[in-house]
Design a protein around this motif. Structure first.
Motif, short mmCIF file in Angstrom:
data_model
loop_
_atom_site.label_atom_id
_atom_site.label_comp_id
_atom_site.label_asym_id
_atom_site.label_seq_id
_atom_site.Cartn_x
_atom_site.Cartn_y
_atom_site.Cartn_z
N ARG A 81 0.82 -1.20 0.00
CA ARG A 81 0.00 0.00 0.00
C ARG A 81 0.86 1.26 0.00
NH1 ARG A 81 -2.27 4.09 2.32
NH2 ARG A 81 -4.48 4.54 1.91
N ARG A 85 0.26 3.91 -2.86
CA ARG A 85 -0.51 5.09 -2.45
C ARG A 85 0.33 6.30 -2.03
NH1 ARG A 85 -5.86 5.24 -3.93
NH2 ARG A 85 -6.93 3.28 -3.46
N GLU A 86 1.56 6.08 -1.57
CA GLU A 86 2.32 7.18 -0.98
C GLU A 86 3.47 7.66 -1.82
OE1 GLU A 86 3.45 5.93 2.94
OE2 GLU A 86 1.43 5.18 3.39
N ARG A 109 -10.33 4.24 -0.73
CA ARG A 109 -9.11 5.01 -0.47
C ARG A 109 -8.18 4.32 0.52
NH1 ARG A 109 -7.43 7.71 -4.06
NH2 ARG A 109 -6.14 8.90 -2.61
N ILE A 112 -5.77 -0.96 -1.64
CA ILE A 112 -4.82 -0.83 -2.75
C ILE A 112 -5.50 -0.18 -3.95
CG2 ILE A 112 -3.30 -2.08 -4.32
CD1 ILE A 112 -2.39 -2.17 -1.42
N ASP A 114 -8.98 1.64 -5.97
CA ASP A 114 -10.22 2.40 -5.85
C ASP A 114 -11.34 1.77 -6.66
OD1 ASP A 114 -9.47 4.94 -4.33
OD2 ASP A 114 -7.95 4.93 -5.90
N GLU A 142 -2.51 12.31 -3.08
CA GLU A 142 -3.59 11.83 -2.20
C GLU A 142 -4.93 11.71 -2.91
OE1 GLU A 142 -3.13 16.33 -1.61
OE2 GLU A 142 -1.84 14.57 -1.89
N ARG A 145 -6.51 8.11 -8.37
CA ARG A 145 -7.27 6.86 -8.32
C ARG A 145 -6.40 5.72 -8.85
NH1 ARG A 145 -12.15 7.44 -11.99
NH2 ARG A 145 -10.75 8.89 -13.09
N MET A 146 -6.52 4.58 -8.21
CA MET A 146 -5.84 3.37 -8.66
C MET A 146 -6.88 2.42 -9.25
SD MET A 146 -2.75 4.10 -8.06
CE MET A 146 -2.13 5.59 -7.28
#
Length: 445
Positions: A81, A85-86, A109, A112, A114, A142, A145-146
């Protein structure tokens, strides 16, 4: 971490080295392969070749984007993650076993992914993560979208299409450009075109689901499912039924069941088998159930086949493939390149398609989408919808036709790839600029 490879074609480009930690840190766009075990994967050599060739051919230079192995046994592992995400320079990733199905279970959110695209929803299988801006157009880390998608389906479909095109002396790239339209014609033994050709699929799990979806989109039905574990096979059947997909899936567990279906094919009630997709590892069968899979597959391969296509017109928006003289058998396992089943099928007159062909096609689809989404990492909106670029081959490809062909040639010439280790990379707080030439770029310079 450098791969060791041998070659069958001296003229093929050599694969890049697996990127070092320093190269990954300096990379303007970071891609990973999540899964376990993955040390055998040829994907880093293929993807880094594509990245480097495409960058140079389009006037770019080092530092290059990187694709690295990241051993991950569960989607619950914190590093997965964090990397997705970061990391502001995360540009998308590959996902392999045992995560392909698990990663689809929870969306949002805090997870892993969206969202899932249509194919990922149909198969509940994801092998690719693609970065998108937010629905409002924000590219902030932030807000991104994944999106989970499944290019295994495309790899299977396009590998079969290319084989059929080649057998008929046709342009394979033209088939790919319009691949959603092409399907096998109905069995010509039934005059009204009401009986489609059938297909065989071995195995279970995420790859089997992708194969089922690909075969269905190719107009093949029923699909005979051969697998050692009855419960796993039923899971596949139940999955599509629960999704509202009315697919004719027929698990076979015995010679008696095979004989009953053979009679239906002989009478024209069911169409002749026109294709096989294999999704089991190339290991020597030990249990009676494993041996039965081989017994049934061999029986299918020995069946006589005379190409007989219906003369009926295809439905609106579709186009029929010319039936090939040799039925295609795509073996998804590519280690070894010639599996026992593929060898046996070839001896019975089937057209052998190695799993590396599907790997190439699904990998190209991944790389095209990642290249199309790159502007997001630089605070800009992509000019083209990334998902729609999956089949944008040749001159329409974001990678360039030459880079795609060079990467294809490299993989086709490679034998088995062995990577010493697959570390979990750190998540850089920022992506530092660098003008130094990474060692991985040497072969592309």
């Amino acid at each position: 971490m450098a791969p060791v490879a041998s070659y069958t074609a001296a003229s093929a480009p050599a694969p890049p080295q697996h990127p070092t930690e320093a190269e990954i840190k300096d990379s303007p766009r970071r891609h990973h392969l999540f899964g376990f075990p993955i040390s055998h994967s040829a994907s880093p050599a293929f993807q880094n070749m594509l990245i480097q060739r495409s960058t140079l051919e389009q006037g770019g230079s080092a530092p290059f984007a990187t694709y690295s192995l990241c051993e991950t046994k569960s989607v619950e592992e914190a590093h997965m993650r964090a990397l997705v995400r970061e990391d502001a320079r995360f540009g998308g990733s590959g996902v392999t076993m045992p995560l392909k199905v698990a990663v689809t279970a929870r969306l949002g959110r805090g997870e892993i992914l969206d969202e899932l695209d249509e194919v990922a929803r149909a198969t509940s299988t994801v092998n690719t993560i693609v970065v998108y801006p937010s629905a409002s157009g924000s590219t902030a880390v932030e807000d991104r979208r994944m999106i989970g998608t499944n290019t295994d389906y495309l790899g299977i479909r396009i590998a079969v299409l290319r084989n059929v095109a080649t057998q008929n002396g046709l342009d394979a790239s033209a088939y790919m450009a319009q691949s959603p339209a092409f399907r096998f014609p109905p069995d010509g033994r039934v005059a009204d075109g009401s009986v489609p050709h059938s297909a065989i699929i071995t195995g279970s799990g995420g790859t089997c689901r992708s194969a089922v979806w690909a075969a269905t989109q190719l107009g093949l039905s029923p699909l005979y499912l051969l697998n050692r574990d009855a419960g796993e096979t039923q899971d596949v059947v139940s999955h599509f039924a629960a999704g509202g997909y009315k697919l004719d899936l027929r698990p076979l567990r015995s010679v008696a069941e095979f004989d009953a279906e053979a009679e239906r094919r002989a009478s024209g009630e069911t169409g002749n088998v026109a294709c096989c997709i294999g999704a089991i590892p190339a290991i020597t069968p030990q249990s009676d159930d494993e041996k039965m899979v081989y017994t049934l597959a061999h029986a299918f391969f020995r069946e006589q086949y005379t190409p007989t296509a219906s003369s009926t017109a295809p439905p609106a928006g579709a186009a029929y493939l010319p039936l090939p003289a040799a039925r295609p058998f795509l073996e998804m396992c590519y280690k070894p390149r010639m599996t026992p089943l593929l060898k046996y099928a070839s001896q019975q007159g089937w057209a052998a398609i190695g799993g590396v062909e599907a790997m190439i096609e699904q990998g190209l689809a991944q790389a095209r989408m990642w290249a199309a989404s790159e502007p997001i990492l630089n605070g800009k909106l992509p000019e083209r919808d990334p998902l729609s670029c999956a089949t944008a081959a040749g001159d329409a490809s974001p990678l360039g036709a030459q880079a795609e062909q060079e990467a294809r040639d490299m993989v086709l010439a490679m034998q088995d790839v062995v990577v010493a280790s697959a570390a979990v990379p750190d998540v850089p707080a920022v992506a530092p600029a660098s003008t130094s030439l990474p060692a991985a770029a040497a072969v592309a310079a």
